[in-house]
Structure formats: structure tokens, C-alpha cells
Design a protein around this motif. Structure first.
Motif, short mmCIF file in Angstrom:
data_model
loop_
_atom_site.label_atom_id
_atom_site.label_comp_id
_atom_site.label_asym_id
_atom_site.label_seq_id
_atom_site.Cartn_x
_atom_site.Cartn_y
_atom_site.Cartn_z
N ARG A 52 0.81 -1.22 0.00
CA ARG A 52 0.00 0.00 0.00
C ARG A 52 0.84 1.28 0.00
O ARG A 52 0.29 2.38 0.00
CB ARG A 52 -0.93 0.01 1.22
CG ARG A 52 -1.85 -1.18 1.33
CD ARG A 52 -2.81 -1.24 0.16
NE ARG A 52 -3.79 -2.32 0.27
CZ ARG A 52 -4.58 -2.71 -0.68
NH1 ARG A 52 -4.52 -2.11 -1.87
NH2 ARG A 52 -5.44 -3.70 -0.51
N GLU A 82 0.07 3.09 -5.72
CA GLU A 82 0.55 2.19 -4.68
C GLU A 82 1.57 1.22 -5.26
O GLU A 82 1.48 0.82 -6.43
CB GLU A 82 -0.62 1.42 -4.06
CG GLU A 82 -1.55 2.30 -3.25
CD GLU A 82 -2.66 1.50 -2.59
OE1 GLU A 82 -2.81 0.30 -2.93
OE2 GLU A 82 -3.36 2.07 -1.73
N PRO A 95 2.61 4.49 -1.11
CA PRO A 95 2.60 5.35 -2.31
C PRO A 95 4.02 5.49 -2.88
O PRO A 95 4.98 5.69 -2.13
CB PRO A 95 2.07 6.68 -1.80
CG PRO A 95 1.44 6.38 -0.47
CD PRO A 95 2.21 5.23 0.10
#
Length: 509
Positions: A348, A415, A350
Motif C-alpha cells: 500500500r 501504490e 505510495p
């Protein structure tokens, strides 16, 4: 009504026979001198939704039907062919080769309730008896396939509509359970595969090339005894296991859901590829029900399979169900060896992904109509896109939606898991519409460990996340760079896993 025909040609798949068919054929024949010629189509297909019953069981039911009704019958298998307007001629030639009978419009009536098929025979002069579609019937009867769907749905009234010949054969050979399992299978397509868009010739070649590398990686963990390769492809890994002197007393069992690959395995065995006499292949879907008895398998192998169960099933729920089934059939102390793709540790997180734009076309927007194109057209279009434009197309076609933010012409923010799903899939243009149905990065390695523990396994210390450096160096790094959101370079993450999971020798009751 004129004289009864000498022959009644009855083409169809004939998975289930009905009481109505017995009555109709009896009235159509009206003579001991009439022969019903059953042309059983798709005779080389079974264990699929369209063809759940193998030919030899269909033939047995027809022969039983003939005895019970007193109708003289000939049963002829007709192998599946590509769709053709010459289907009627092909069937007639098959009958001639198998029986020596040259059926003609002068001595034969074709019994067929499918208008498109009936027209093919009518075009070459044959009279047609429409069976369930006969306009003169007072009540429209249920077609055999509708009765079979009653069976699959658990409706007991199928027995009142089916002919006793079918119910007898279905009960003796436990076909009721098999039909229900196959027809209701959540993963298998109509023709016995996970997807209708896959080019299995490509996969056979890939399995063969990778088999030795896979076997070398897992050989030391394999326990002799009953060794099962689920999703065995074309049987290439079992070929290598067959050559191991230490495993010559073992049973080698391949399980494959895709009909094309299963048939390749059976062909290899028939050609004498395997030296071990105890090599067996089954076309089954392990999620459709238990395949092996509890505590009966010493080693289970799965290669590049679990991401498909995740993708075509209900993600983690289906994968956990699969793991529990393997746990149940594993002997205490036995092992499940799983080699597959996996997601990065921080799925997850970024990241910024910069992609090449000069290595192909950069259309103003992705297409939304690839499913309407031929395989060749899809391959040429997607293969001609730049790496950046291919990401936009991937986002449209990918079955697991993700969001990305355009930073500049070649950079996007998204992500890490989504980035790696694209980067590890972008070069699969030969099977683009199939590959975009699958998610590689659904679980990280640590999430895999949690799932195995929940299923009751102990994880061997040899288990580890891995990175395919060849793919990184040759496919990804030349056209992509990865940084954090502040622009600091990041190492490419793990792409695969090797999981060695053992059923404990002692378990709490």
C-alpha cells in the motif's frame, strides 16, 4: 403419416436422456426395423460445464435406454471440431467410417430440436423431426439440458423427467455428484479452463522451459510417497520427478483443470514418456470438492497456481479454502511446496513510477473495446504502445481496479502493489486479455505466512520471498524507475515466494 424410416439420426451431446425422448422416438420409429443412430457430439470432451459426463458413460446410458425401450440403436462418437457449416456432412462421414452406413435423405429422418443444427441437415435434403421443438406437441417438454440443470441445482424432480436408463447409470457411477460439482464450479469455464482467451500452446512451451528450474528449487523438500502436482500444466515437473531414482517407488499424480493441458498429460503418458508405472492424471478443480482422502498425500506441489485461485475465485477466501483442502489431504509431517508470484512487503505504500514514453505509441486515451478484437489485433495494438501508454491500457483492462495520479508526461503516483502488478505483467501481450484477469500482488509474503498458519500449517524456515532479477534487469529496469514520493530511489521489491508448509506431526484435537 407414411412408412416409418429405416434410420433415425439423433445428433446431440446426450448427457441426459428423458422419458419424453423415449416416447417420441418410439412413435417416430413405429417399427422393429428402425434403427436409432445416436451421433454423440463432443465425445472427446468431459468434466466441463458444457460436457460434464464422459462419452463412455453417455454411451452406457444410451445402450441401457435401448434395452429398456426396445429401440434398436447404434452409438457413434463424434469428436469436437471447430464451428463449420459442414457439420452435418462431417457427422455423416464419421458415421460411415464407424459403422459402414451411408445415411441418405431417402432412408433417414434427422431428430433434432436445435434449429441451427436442423437447418444444416435440411439444407442437404434430410427430413427433420423436431423432438422437443415439435410444433404439434400439446405441451412443450423440457429439454435434456434443462433437466440436467435441475439436477445440478439440487431439484429432485429431475428424476421424474429423466429416463430410468440415465438415473440408473448416474447412480451406479456417482455421476450426480460429478455433474453438480462441474456445472456449479465457480472457476472452470464452459470448456474446462479458467479463461476462454488463453493461448495454451504458449503456456505449454513456458511450462516446459521453466520445469527444470522449478524442480531444482524444490527437489530437496519433496517427501517420497504420494506426490501430487496440482495445476501440473503439461506434466513437465512430474517428468523430472519420474527420473529421480529416490522416487521410483512413489506415486506421481498430476491434477489439471484446463482440458487442453490435461489432454497433453494423457498424451505423454500414452507415448511412454513416464517410466514409473504409478503416474496418474486427473482433470479436476480442487475447489470443487476434496480430490484426495484426508491424510493421504505426502507432498503437494503447486507452481504458478495460487495467484489464479486468488484471481478467479474470491481472493483470500478462496485461497484459504484451497490451503485448508491441502492441509486436510496432507499426512502429518507431510509438506506443501508452493512457488508463485507475490506482492511486495509494503503493497500500500505510495510511490512514484516513471515509465518510458519513447518506446511505442502514445494515443490520447486507452481503448475500451479490446474484447471485441481478435487475439492478433489485441497483440499488435498493445504491443505497439509505449510503456507509459500500456499502463493506461492496463488500468482499463485489469480486473482489479486501481487508481493512479498523473504527475507529468512519464510519471505517475500509485501504490507499490499496483505498480508491480503492472510491471510484472506488461510484456504478456500474447495473452493480454487473459493476463489482465489475474492479480500477482494480492498478498505479500508476510500475509502468506498468516494465511498458512490460519490453515493449520507450520512454515519451514526454508520459505522465503524472492526477487526475479532477470525480469527486473531485462524487462523492468530498462523502461521504468521507482522512487518514493520525495523522489528518492527505491530498490525493486520481491516478486515471488517459495513456501514450504508442513502439517504438524502432532495436532491438538
Amino acid at each position: 403419416m407414411g412408412l416409418p424410416p429405416r434410420f433415425v439420426l439423433f445428433p446431440g451431446r446426450h448427457h441426459l436422456l428423458t422419458r419424453f425422448q423415449a416416447d417420441y422416438l418410439g412413435r417416430l420409429a413405429r417399427s422393429d426395423g428402425t434403427t436409432i443412430v445416436w451421433a454423440v457430439t463432443s465425445a472427446n470432451h468431459d468434466n466441463t460445464r458444457r460436457n460434464p459426463v464422459p462419452y463412455h458413460r453417455r454411451e452406457a446410458a444410451i445402450e441401457r435406454f435401448s434395452v429398456l425401450t426396445g429401440l434398436r440403436s447404434l452409438v457413434v462418437p463424434v469428436f469436437d471440431t471447430a464451428p463449420t457449416d459442414a457439420f452435418a456432412e462431417v457427422t455423416l462421414k464419421t458415421i460411415a467410417v464407424a459403422t459402414g452406413l451411408d445415411l441418405t435423405p431417402a432412408d433417414t429422418v434427422v431428430a433434432c430440436s436445435t434449429p441451427a443444427v436442423a437447418k444444416l441437415y435440411e439444407r442437404i435434403g434430410f427430413p427433420i423431426a423436431q423432438v422437443e421443438a415439435d410444433a404439434e406437441l400439446d405441451v412443450v417438454p423440457e429439454r435434456p439440458w434443462d433437466v440436467l440443470l435441475r439436477l445440478a441445482g439440487g431439484d429432485p424432480t429431475w428424476r421424474t423427467l429423466a429416463h430410468p436408463a440415465t438415473t440408473d447409470v448416474f447412480e451406479r457411477y456417482r455421476l450426480v455428484e460429478q455433474v453438480r460439482s462441474v456445472v456449479n464450479d465457480p472457476l472452470v469455464g464452459d470448456e474446462g479452463g479458467l479463461t476462454a482467451t488463453r493461448d495454451y500452446r504458449t503456456y505449454v512451451d513456458a511450462f516446459t522451459e521453466a520445469a527444470e528450474r522449478k524442480w531444482t528449487a524444490v527437489r530437496r523438500h519433496v517427501q517420497p510417497g504420494r506426490i501430487v502436482d496440482i495445476g501440473c500444466g503439461a506434466g513437465s515437473v512430474l517428468e523430472l520427478a519420474d527420473r529421480e531414482a529416490a522416487l521410483h517407488e512413489s506415486d506421481l499424480i498430476g491434477v489439471e483443470v484446463a482440458r487442453h493441458l490435461y489432454q497433453e498429460c494423457v498424451h505423454k503418458k500414452a507415448q511412454g514418456v513416464f517410466r514409473n508405472a504409478n503416474v496418474y492424471f486427473y482433470q479436476r478443480n480442487v475447489l470443487g470438492g476434496a480430490i484426495f482422502a484426508d491424510r493421504s498425500v505426502d507432498t503437494t506441489l503447486t507452481f504458478a497456481l495460487t495467484h489464479e485461485i486468488w484471481s478467479y475465485g474470491r481472493q483470500r477466501e478462496s485461497l484459504l479454502q484451497f490451503a485448508r483442502r491441502i492441509h486436510d489431504h496432507t499426512v502429518p509431517g507431510g509438506v506443501w511446496i508452493n512457488s508463485d508470484v507475490c506482492g511486495p512487503a509494503e503493497r500500500r505504500r505510495p510511490v512514484l513510477l516513471r515509465l518510458a514514453t519513447e518506446d511505442g505509441a502514445n494515443p490520447p486515451a486507452p481503448r475500451h473495446d479490446l474484447a471485441e478484437l481478435s487475439e492478433g489485433e489485441v497483440r499488435r495494438y498493445v504491443g505497439g504502445l509505449s510503456t507509459r501508454a500500456r499502463l493506461a491500457q492496463f488500468a482499463v483492462d485489469f480486473a482489479f481496479p486501481f487508481e493512479y495520479e498523473v504527475v507529468d508526461e512519464g510519471s505517475v503516483r500509485l501504490e507499490l502493489g499496483s505498480a508491480m502488478d503492472y510491471l510484472t505483467r506488461k510484456d504478456y501481450v500474447d495473452n493480454w486479455l487473459s493476463e489482465t484477469r489475474e492479480q500477482f500482488c494480492g498478498l505479500s509474503f508476510d500475509e502468506w505466512l498468516d494465511l498458512l498458519a490460519e490453515a493449520g500449517f507450520e512454515v519451514d524456515p526454508a520459505s522465503a520471498p524472492l526477487r526475479n532479477d532477470w525480469v527486473i534487469d531485462n524487462r523492468i529496469a530498462p523502461v521504468a524507475t521507482l522512487t518514493d514520493t520525495d523522489g528518492r530511489p527505491l530498490d525493486w521489491p520481491d516478486t515471488h515466494l517459495l513456501g514450504i508448509a508442513r502439517r504438524p506431526l502432532t495436532e491438538e484435537p
